[in-house]
Design an enzyme around this catalytic site. Structure first.
Site, PDB file in Angstrom:
ATOM      1  N   PRO A  48     -21.456 118.793   5.375  1.00  0.00           N
ATOM      2  CA  PRO A  48     -22.457 119.670   5.620  1.00  0.00           C
ATOM      3  C   PRO A  48     -22.788 120.202   7.054  1.00  0.00           C
ATOM      4  CG  PRO A  48     -23.361 117.589   5.229  1.00  0.00           C
ATOM      5  CD  PRO A  48     -21.752 117.633   4.962  1.00  0.00           C
ATOM      6  N   ASN A  49     -23.167 121.642   6.952  1.00  0.00           N
ATOM      7  CA  ASN A  49     -23.388 122.693   8.386  1.00  0.00           C
ATOM      8  C   ASN A  49     -22.157 122.675   9.152  1.00  0.00           C
ATOM      9  OD1 ASN A  49     -26.395 122.267   7.925  1.00  0.00           O
ATOM     10  ND2 ASN A  49     -26.196 120.067   8.290  1.00  0.00           N
ATOM     11  N   ARG A  74     -24.038 126.873  15.785  1.00  0.00           N
ATOM     12  CA  ARG A  74     -24.875 125.556  15.829  1.00  0.00           C
ATOM     13  C   ARG A  74     -24.733 124.752  16.853  1.00  0.00           C
ATOM     14  NH1 ARG A  74     -23.011 120.494  12.339  1.00  0.00           N
ATOM     15  NH2 ARG A  74     -24.756 119.351  12.418  1.00  0.00           N
ATOM     16  N   TYR A 105     -21.155 121.208  19.760  1.00  0.00           N
ATOM     17  CA  TYR A 105     -20.070 121.349  19.030  1.00  0.00           C
ATOM     18  C   TYR A 105     -19.004 122.483  19.400  1.00  0.00           C
ATOM     19  CZ  TYR A 105     -22.881 118.330  15.859  1.00  0.00           C
ATOM     20  OH  TYR A 105     -23.510 117.320  15.301  1.00  0.00           O
ATOM     21  N   ASN A 144     -14.140 115.344   8.048  1.00  0.00           N
ATOM     22  CA  ASN A 144     -15.384 115.297   9.060  1.00  0.00           C
ATOM     23  C   ASN A 144     -16.399 115.377   7.909  1.00  0.00           C
ATOM     24  OD1 ASN A 144     -17.253 115.637  10.526  1.00  0.00           O
ATOM     25  ND2 ASN A 144     -16.471 117.077  11.859  1.00  0.00           N
ATOM     26  N   ALA A 182     -22.688 114.755   8.528  1.00  0.00           N
ATOM     27  CA  ALA A 182     -24.009 113.764   8.651  1.00  0.00           C
ATOM     28  C   ALA A 182     -23.960 113.046   7.539  1.00  0.00           C
ATOM     29  CB  ALA A 182     -25.153 114.687   8.389  1.00  0.00           C
ATOM     30  N   GLU A 224     -10.720 110.181   9.930  1.00  0.00           N
ATOM     31  CA  GLU A 224     -11.944 111.044  10.139  1.00  0.00           C
ATOM     32  C   GLU A 224     -12.035 111.540  11.640  1.00  0.00           C
ATOM     33  OE1 GLU A 224     -15.071 108.757   8.186  1.00  0.00           O
ATOM     34  OE2 GLU A 224     -16.443 109.045  10.259  1.00  0.00           O
ATOM     35  N   HIS A 267     -14.664 113.597  14.286  1.00  0.00           N
ATOM     36  CA  HIS A 267     -16.004 113.990  14.616  1.00  0.00           C
ATOM     37  C   HIS A 267     -16.016 114.847  15.858  1.00  0.00           C
ATOM     38  CE1 HIS A 267     -17.812 111.660  11.558  1.00  0.00           C
ATOM     39  NE2 HIS A 267     -17.197 110.667  11.936  1.00  0.00           N
ATOM     40  N   ARG A 281     -24.684 109.577  21.344  1.00  0.00           N
ATOM     41  CA  ARG A 281     -26.104 110.416  20.520  1.00  0.00           C
ATOM     42  C   ARG A 281     -27.023 109.491  20.145  1.00  0.00           C
ATOM     43  NH1 ARG A 281     -23.401 115.053  17.063  1.00  0.00           N
ATOM     44  NH2 ARG A 281     -25.563 115.844  17.339  1.00  0.00           N
TER      45      ARG A 281
HETATM   46  C1  DQA Z   1     -20.397 115.445  13.366  1.00  0.00           C
HETATM   47  C2  DQA Z   1     -21.294 114.315  13.747  1.00  0.00           C
HETATM   48  C3  DQA Z   1     -22.414 113.930  12.946  1.00  0.00           C
HETATM   49  O1  DQA Z   1     -23.258 112.965  13.450  1.00  0.00           O
HETATM   50  C4  DQA Z   1     -23.113 115.145  12.553  1.00  0.00           C
HETATM   51  O2  DQA Z   1     -24.051 115.069  11.516  1.00  0.00           O
HETATM   52  C5  DQA Z   1     -22.274 116.377  12.152  1.00  0.00           C
HETATM   53  C6  DQA Z   1     -20.854 116.498  13.009  1.00  0.00           C
HETATM   54  C7  DQA Z   1     -19.364 115.702  14.394  1.00  0.00           C
HETATM   55  O3  DQA Z   1     -18.319 116.418  13.981  1.00  0.00           O
HETATM   56  O4  DQA Z   1     -19.619 115.458  15.678  1.00  0.00           O
HETATM   57  O5  DQA Z   1     -22.747 117.376  11.639  1.00  0.00           O
HETATM   58  O6  DQA Z   1     -19.480 114.823  12.244  1.00  0.00           O
END
Ligand code: DQA
Length: 150
Positions: free
Chosen positions: A9-10, A17, A22, A77, A80, A101, A103, A110
């Site tokens: 998501p997102n 964003r 990011y 990835n 959240a 995985e 990130h 954080r």
């Molecule tokens: C994320 C880190 C997560 O905590 C966050 O909710 C994201 C992006 C990252 O790529 O750093 O949406 O996965």
């Protein structure tokens, strides 16, 4: 060699964003960067299919499709959902291929709630805090290992 890259998501808003966290690359820019770099490194035959969804159930379905498929590696990835989703963890547990995985940010630096990592419990490896390059590193980690015979 077939690799699936699943984004949660997102991440469809990457580039717009929280750019200070990011970065300014969109998901499409990152995919193009990976294609370019793999080509430059002699891995142009490696197929990588990118998928993004904001929906937990769609992500689970995308993971389930990898079971008994001809994919060799999953890079994911979960965004959240990393911190909340036992359902995605359970889906990942069904796979026999390696799962890396990624990130983009260093989640340990954080908010405290990002230190809880549920999906990570079924990952073979984790790359975090290396920005958009983490996706390339995840794939290279697998390809180099493969070339080595290790
Ligand atoms: C994320 C880190 C997560 O905590 C966050 O909710 C994201 C992006 C990252 O790529 O750093 O949406 O996965």
């Amino acid at each position: 060699m077939k690799i699936k890259v699943i984004n949660g998501p997102n991440l469809n808003y990457l580039g717009k964003r929280e750019v200070e966290i990011y970065g300014s690359m969109t998901l499409n820019d990152i995919e193009n960067f990976v294609t370019k770099k793999l080509g430059e490194m002699g891995f142009s035959s490696v197929k990588h299919d990118w998928y993004q969804s904001n929906s937990e159930s769609e992500i689970i379905e995308a993971i389930q499709e990898l079971k008994d498929s001809d994919y060799n590696l999953l890079v994911i990835n979960p965004a959240a959902y990393t911190h909340t989703s036992v359902a995605i963890l359970d889906a990942l547990k069904m796979l026999s291929i390696p799962v890396v995985e990624v990130h983009i940010s260093n989640t340990i630096n954080r908010e405290d709630f990002r230190s809880q990592k549920i999906t990570t419990k079924s990952s073979s490896a984790v790359i975090e805090g290396m920005g958009y390059k983490g996706y390339l590193l995840a794939i290279l980690g697998y390809l180099l290992e493969d070339n080595d015979g290790n």
